[in-house]
Design an enzyme around this catalytic site. Structure first.
Site, mmCIF file in Angstrom:
data_model
loop_
_atom_site.group_PDB
_atom_site.id
_atom_site.type_symbol
_atom_site.label_atom_id
_atom_site.label_comp_id
_atom_site.label_asym_id
_atom_site.label_seq_id
_atom_site.Cartn_x
_atom_site.Cartn_y
_atom_site.Cartn_z
ATOM 1 N N LYS A 74 1.061 -1.246 -0.039
ATOM 2 C CA LYS A 74 0.086 0.167 -0.192
ATOM 3 C C LYS A 74 0.891 1.328 0.066
ATOM 4 O O LYS A 74 1.693 1.281 0.707
ATOM 5 C CB LYS A 74 -1.175 0.055 1.266
ATOM 6 C CG LYS A 74 -1.932 1.089 1.265
ATOM 7 C CD LYS A 74 -2.931 1.094 2.515
ATOM 8 C CE LYS A 74 -3.759 1.971 3.038
ATOM 9 N NZ LYS A 74 -4.506 1.808 4.048
ATOM 10 N N SER A 150 -9.127 2.595 3.509
ATOM 11 C CA SER A 150 -8.347 3.437 2.873
ATOM 12 C C SER A 150 -7.342 2.085 1.989
ATOM 13 O O SER A 150 -6.433 2.812 1.081
ATOM 14 C CB SER A 150 -7.358 4.138 3.690
ATOM 15 O OG SER A 150 -6.382 3.548 4.625
ATOM 16 N N SER A 174 -9.503 0.493 7.959
ATOM 17 C CA SER A 174 -9.396 0.625 6.520
ATOM 18 C C SER A 174 -8.526 -0.833 5.606
ATOM 19 O O SER A 174 -8.110 -0.822 4.716
ATOM 20 C CB SER A 174 -8.200 1.735 6.487
ATOM 21 O OG SER A 174 -8.253 2.948 6.564
#
Length: 503
Positions: A74, A150, A174
């Site tokens: 990520k 996220s 997230s």
């Protein structure tokens, strides 16, 4: 290896093929890149390819439980030395990291081959993934909808078969939100179990942690074995079980006492499919011999917790913006308007008010701990509504104009008294009111893909456990994976690379 064969294996399965010589790491990387080339133009899940770094890595020996398996990290908090970690922000898009994050180093030590970084909202500040810098990520089950956030880019890539598992992190849901949106397994480990270093000892006073999104329970468990444990620069020496987390998968969880709650002060009327997901799962758990009891209200005042979560988040985001300015030399115009609004709300709180908010976490912890004296787990929907359509949560134009004026005149602190916080709770937490509890209390929580709507949209079910409950969660997850299997499901975008609707 064909793409459909590749997609049929989880990460441990691919690693086993490498060990037996049935496939080489080079072949796996090529098919992963081929799948990424096919689906990413429609999903926008990967925002930085690292093909050169991946191919260079394949020139040397690989060892570990995931040796030779393609992987994505990520683009937030998972630094890769020499490359920027943009956190979805223009301010950081060209600033290279000086060293690997501890979790990235542990992934590399496990033999994974990193070939890209995934899309995330600016500073991970939203439950959707629609940054101005890179544009929105899309859900492979229905590309008109968000994959969540996220860690939305990671979830979209895993669901679409680019990789079987990908890096994620979770400060308010997230990992679990995108797992629920995309039909994946998403475990948020308990506070301190997974390191955040070496740059930070912890984030958001321990509310945030690293992990993965995956398609199988055993991959999630094996990844926790790779990631867990302290580091010299960390604030804790975390307790770890004597047996591996992977060994828990397949073990009998025993007869568990599970409280079930769909009620929420933030969203008094969750979507019927969210309720259906929990009710169907409750029936399955009862059939498996567990004691399941429906609750009239959540064990913690979730509206008060939401206010404390947002205050913590706004103040922390204000610090992140200032830190990004110091590191990059950029000004306010480098940040999205929504980020500037949230940061201004954070700056409007005094230091004493902020500490008061953080200290109130102990009240939430005590109430939840009291609940766990009578129950082993808390089960809720992961989402209170279907994954929103792309753009549905954009700040209204009138509010944007008003906020712009206040920011220009340096009177943005007035936003705190304008009702904006209440409207942000309604707009941004209304569809995800269940996930912040585990973050503020530091407890482990797991989302499992146990339900799909008639239209083919995933809806996850969440289990929250007491401290050191990761093993219990994994034992139950393994049992449910056998009883309600999901590995046969494929989103349209995985098979066609196109923007198909759910089937």
């Amino acid at each position: 290896m064909r793409p459909d064969e590749y997609r049929s294996h989880d990460a441990l399965g691919l690693a086993a093929l490498v060990r037996t010589g049935e496939v080489t790491p080079v072949e796996l990387l090529e098919v992963a890149m081929q799948q990424a080339d096919a689906v990413n133009p429609h999903l926008n899940a990967i925002i930085r390819r690292m093909d050169a770094q991946a191919r260079e890595r394949l020139t040397g020996p690989l060892d570990g439980p995931f040796a030779g398996v393609p992987f994505l990290i990520k683009d937030l908090g998972q630094d890769y030395r020499g490359l920027p970690t943009s956190a979805g922000s223009r301010a950081l898009a060209d600033l290279p990291a000086a060293e690997h994050a501890t979790v990235v180093q542990r992934w590399l030590d496990s033999g994974l081959v990193v070939f890209g970084k995934t899309n995330t909202p600016e500073f991970g500040a939203k439950g959707i993934t629609e940054p101005d810098l890179f544009g929105p990520a899309r859900n492979p089950w229905d590309t008109s909808r968000t994959p969540g956030g996220s860690s939305g880019g990671s979830a979209a890539a895993v669901a679409a078969g680019v990789v079987p598992v990908a890096g994620a992190n979770d400060g308010g849901g997230s990992i679990r939100i995108p797992a629920a949106c995309c039909g994946l397994v998403g475990l948020k480990p308990g506070r301190g179990l997974v390191p955040m270093g070496p740059v930070q000892g912890e984030a958001m006073h321990g509310a945030a942690t690293h992990g993965v999104v995956s398609r199988s329970v055993r991959d999630t468990a094996a990844m926790l074995d790779v990631l867990s444990g302290g580091e010299p620069s960390g604030p804790y020496v975390p307790g770890t079980p004597s047996d591996t987390f992977l060994s828990q998968v397949g073990r009998d969880p025993g007869r568990l006492r599970i409280g079930v709650c769909t009620a929420s002060s933030i969203n008094p009327e969750p979507h019927p499919e969210a309720v259906a997901a929990v009710e169907a799962s409750a029936r399955a758990l009862s059939d498996l011999g567990h004691h399941v009891e429906f609750l009239d209200e959540p064990p913690v005042d979730d509206l008060a917790l939401a206010r404390d979560f947002l205050t913590t988040w706004f103040v922390y985001l204000a610090w992140e913006v200032d830190d990004a300015k110091r590191r990059s030399g950029r000004k306010d115009r480098s940040f999205e308007l929504d980020t500037q609004i949230m940061a201004a709300l954070g700056r409007a709180h005094s230091s004493v008010e902020y500490v008061d908010t953080v200290m109130r976490r102990h009240d939430h912890v005590r109430r939840l701990s009291g609940y766990f004296t009578g129950y082993d787990l808390l089960m809720t929907p992961t989402l209170a509504d279907l994954p929103p359509r792309i753009g549905a949560l954009d700040t209204p134009r009138v509010a944007r104009r008003a906020a712009t004026g206040l920011l220009k005149t340096r009177t943005a602190g007035l936003l705190r008294h304008s009702g904006l916080v209440e409207s942000m709770i309604d707009a941004n937490l209304n569809w995800i009111p269940y996930t912040q509890l585990a973050n503020l209390t530091g407890r482990p929580a797991l989302s499992l893909p146990l339900h799909w709507t008639p239209e083919g949209v995933p809806m996850g079910v969440q289990f929250t456990a007491p401290l050191e409950g990761e093993s219990m969660l994994l034992r139950l997850a393994g049992q449910l994976e056998q009883a309600l299997p999901w590995d046969h499901r494929q989103p349209p975008a995985a098979e066609t690379g196109g923007a198909g609707r759910p089937r």
